[in-house]
Design a protein around this motif. Sequence first.
Motif, mmCIF file in Angstrom:
data_model
loop_
_atom_site.group_PDB
_atom_site.id
_atom_site.type_symbol
_atom_site.label_atom_id
_atom_site.label_comp_id
_atom_site.label_asym_id
_atom_site.label_seq_id
_atom_site.Cartn_x
_atom_site.Cartn_y
_atom_site.Cartn_z
ATOM 1 N N GLY A 102 4.010 13.870 -2.034
ATOM 2 C CA GLY A 102 5.001 12.824 -1.826
ATOM 3 C C GLY A 102 4.419 11.433 -1.938
ATOM 4 N N GLY A 103 3.221 11.237 -1.384
ATOM 5 C CA GLY A 103 2.582 9.931 -1.441
ATOM 6 C C GLY A 103 2.213 9.536 -2.856
ATOM 7 N N VAL A 104 1.647 10.468 -3.628
ATOM 8 C CA VAL A 104 1.289 10.174 -5.018
ATOM 9 C C VAL A 104 2.553 9.925 -5.839
ATOM 10 C CG1 VAL A 104 0.272 11.133 -7.117
ATOM 11 C CG2 VAL A 104 -0.908 11.400 -4.919
ATOM 12 N N ALA A 105 3.600 10.703 -5.585
ATOM 13 C CA ALA A 105 4.863 10.490 -6.304
ATOM 14 C C ALA A 105 5.421 9.103 -6.026
ATOM 15 C CB ALA A 105 5.873 11.574 -5.907
ATOM 16 N N ASP A 106 5.319 8.637 -4.791
ATOM 17 C CA ASP A 106 5.798 7.292 -4.456
ATOM 18 C C ASP A 106 5.025 6.230 -5.235
ATOM 19 O OD1 ASP A 106 7.742 8.162 -2.683
ATOM 20 O OD2 ASP A 106 6.464 7.941 -0.909
ATOM 21 N N ARG A 107 3.699 6.382 -5.308
ATOM 22 C CA ARG A 107 2.879 5.401 -6.026
ATOM 23 C C ARG A 107 3.203 5.403 -7.520
ATOM 24 N NH1 ARG A 107 -3.175 6.225 -5.178
ATOM 25 N NH2 ARG A 107 -3.243 4.295 -6.405
ATOM 26 N N LEU A 108 3.315 6.584 -8.111
ATOM 27 C CA LEU A 108 3.634 6.665 -9.534
ATOM 28 C C LEU A 108 5.020 6.097 -9.823
ATOM 29 C CD1 LEU A 108 2.157 10.180 -10.383
ATOM 30 C CD2 LEU A 108 1.345 7.974 -11.241
ATOM 31 N N THR A 109 5.960 6.347 -8.937
ATOM 32 C CA THR A 109 7.309 5.800 -9.105
ATOM 33 C C THR A 109 7.281 4.277 -9.099
ATOM 34 O OG1 THR A 109 8.303 7.754 -8.083
ATOM 35 C CG2 THR A 109 9.634 5.744 -8.116
ATOM 36 N N GLU A 110 6.432 3.702 -8.242
ATOM 37 C CA GLU A 110 6.283 2.245 -8.203
ATOM 38 C C GLU A 110 5.784 1.722 -9.546
ATOM 39 O OE1 GLU A 110 3.895 -1.209 -5.631
ATOM 40 O OE2 GLU A 110 3.403 0.917 -5.364
ATOM 41 N N TYR A 111 4.802 2.393 -10.136
ATOM 42 C CA TYR A 111 4.272 1.984 -11.434
ATOM 43 C C TYR A 111 5.345 2.055 -12.515
ATOM 44 C CZ TYR A 111 -0.683 1.792 -10.088
ATOM 45 O OH TYR A 111 -1.880 1.435 -9.530
ATOM 46 N N VAL A 112 6.117 3.143 -12.502
ATOM 47 C CA VAL A 112 7.157 3.316 -13.513
ATOM 48 C C VAL A 112 8.213 2.233 -13.395
ATOM 49 C CG1 VAL A 112 8.995 4.844 -14.326
ATOM 50 C CG2 VAL A 112 6.766 5.801 -13.728
ATOM 51 N N HIS A 113 8.692 1.965 -12.173
ATOM 52 C CA HIS A 113 9.724 0.962 -11.973
ATOM 53 C C HIS A 113 9.229 -0.444 -12.309
ATOM 54 C CE1 HIS A 113 12.175 3.709 -9.038
ATOM 55 N NE2 HIS A 113 12.348 4.017 -10.312
ATOM 56 N N ALA A 114 7.929 -0.682 -12.138
ATOM 57 C CA ALA A 114 7.357 -1.991 -12.471
ATOM 58 C C ALA A 114 7.138 -2.164 -13.973
ATOM 59 C CB ALA A 114 6.036 -2.184 -11.729
ATOM 60 N N GLY A 115 7.316 -1.086 -14.744
ATOM 61 C CA GLY A 115 7.059 -1.156 -16.181
ATOM 62 C C GLY A 115 5.594 -1.252 -16.518
ATOM 63 N N ALA A 116 4.726 -0.806 -15.592
ATOM 64 C CA ALA A 116 3.284 -0.927 -15.789
ATOM 65 C C ALA A 116 2.728 0.138 -16.714
ATOM 66 C CB ALA A 116 2.572 -0.858 -14.440
ATOM 67 N N LEU A 117 3.429 1.244 -16.861
ATOM 68 C CA LEU A 117 2.966 2.341 -17.702
ATOM 69 C C LEU A 117 4.151 3.226 -18.071
ATOM 70 C CD1 LEU A 117 3.029 4.920 -15.557
ATOM 71 C CD2 LEU A 117 0.825 3.977 -14.864
ATOM 72 N N ASP A 118 3.911 4.050 -19.084
ATOM 73 C CA ASP A 118 4.916 5.041 -19.487
ATOM 74 C C ASP A 118 4.447 6.460 -19.215
ATOM 75 O OD1 ASP A 118 6.966 3.290 -20.958
ATOM 76 O OD2 ASP A 118 5.072 2.711 -21.912
ATOM 77 N N GLY A 119 3.158 6.623 -19.066
ATOM 78 C CA GLY A 119 2.627 7.963 -18.852
ATOM 79 C C GLY A 119 1.229 7.913 -18.280
ATOM 80 N N ILE A 120 0.724 9.088 -17.963
ATOM 81 C CA ILE A 120 -0.644 9.261 -17.471
ATOM 82 C C ILE A 120 -1.348 10.283 -18.352
ATOM 83 C CG2 ILE A 120 -2.075 10.151 -15.582
ATOM 84 C CD1 ILE A 120 -0.914 7.502 -14.849
ATOM 85 N N ASN A 121 -2.534 9.917 -18.850
ATOM 86 C CA ASN A 121 -3.425 10.896 -19.469
ATOM 87 C C ASN A 121 -4.131 11.618 -18.334
ATOM 88 O OD1 ASN A 121 -2.985 10.570 -22.176
ATOM 89 N ND2 ASN A 121 -4.496 8.955 -22.393
#
Length: 432
Positions: A363-382
């Motif tokens: 849940g914690g990692v999902a929250d952080r990744l969601t923040e990145y996505v909503h900020a437009g900082a990235l589209d994916g993770i290698n």
Amino acid sequence: MSTSRRELHFAGFFPFGPHYDWSAREDPYDYYDVESYVGLARSAERGLFSALFLGDSQRLREHLGRVNDSVVTGRPDQLVLFAHLAARTRHLGFVATLNTTFSDPVELAARVATVDRLSGGRVGWNLVTTENAWTGANFRRGGYLPAAERYRHAEEHLAVAQRIWDADPGAEVRHSGAHYDLVARTPLPRSVQGRPVLFQAGESDEGRDFAARHAEGIFSRYLDLDAATSFADDMRRRLVAHGRPADSLRIFPAASITLGDTEAEAREKAEWFHRRTWTDRMVVSVVEAVWGRDLSWLDPDGPLPDVDPVSAEQTRTHGVVNTRDRPLETAARWRRITADEGLTVRQLVDRLNASAAFVGTPGGVADRLTEYVHAGALDGINLTPQSVPDGFDDVVDRLVPELQARGVYRTRYPGTTLRENLGLRDVVAQDA
């Protein structure tokens, strides 16, 4: 086709070096066991990953004049491997790193088109260049292309390949330029995705501009939120400056993900994995690469060696140290860092080789990744697997459902091609 909805993509990523726990396997040649890759590919597809991405190595790495057997020193041919994996999967894409500096554009275009066609349009090309004379020696052309020419040569190489992909089967393609003067016939029908998806990883201004002109995906090294957002904004500005829509490039930084039932458990697992891969020998070898001498006597939990590096300037690379490095300057800088911060050799190497990572509960990692996505900082993770062949299972089984619940990860593949599954626009063919 394009999508404006922000969502996260995963791509399985295989970097250089000892980044995996090979499930306690003793034989390093398990790296060439196709079933190891099949296991990872099927797990990735079960998790709705967009692609698997494989790096390139055109010569075995060396260390102190010998083949370096403490890291993964070679690579299977990506397209041969991907042809096998495409036959064992249905939707997963495959991105091959292929070098323009030491390849022929007609031959490369035919090989990529073959796997792309046989896979039903699931192939991408990560275009790279090199000025490395050490690698070039394997092609009897060491250092033949100056650094300033690399991207100009790559631009022409790409233009030839794309014209071949865009032409009708059997059509004649003519090209006359600074690096190539040729006539070729298109060997295959056009890809069902229009053209293989082009990725790029250049970090310099020249590399970023090349990506803004041509690429549809770019691999970045920025995972700090502010830095990642700045990089994304810069790339979007460059896209618009080159007459392309701001949403026509997918940004993929590399990272590992370690999950635990608690934050403490996740940190403990991440530390265990780090110590398992960064052995004493690996730690010392980082120092040896700069010092240019055998330091097998060095205590990794002690200070840097008192002796100086063998050479003030390196004139060629051995697959680990860059040709522009200045060993004496590097040693002096490292000594200042260890003195100022009270670091041991191991702690210094840890700092120098810190990799981007998400560590925590699902849940914690999902929250952080969601923040990145909503900020437009990235589209994916290698995503780097930490074990083979089960290295994606934790993410697939525990993290993906959390991301889906937050609305930033798909619940099915939207199409059958890599282009569709990345939400990219259709290709407009060039005139042959």
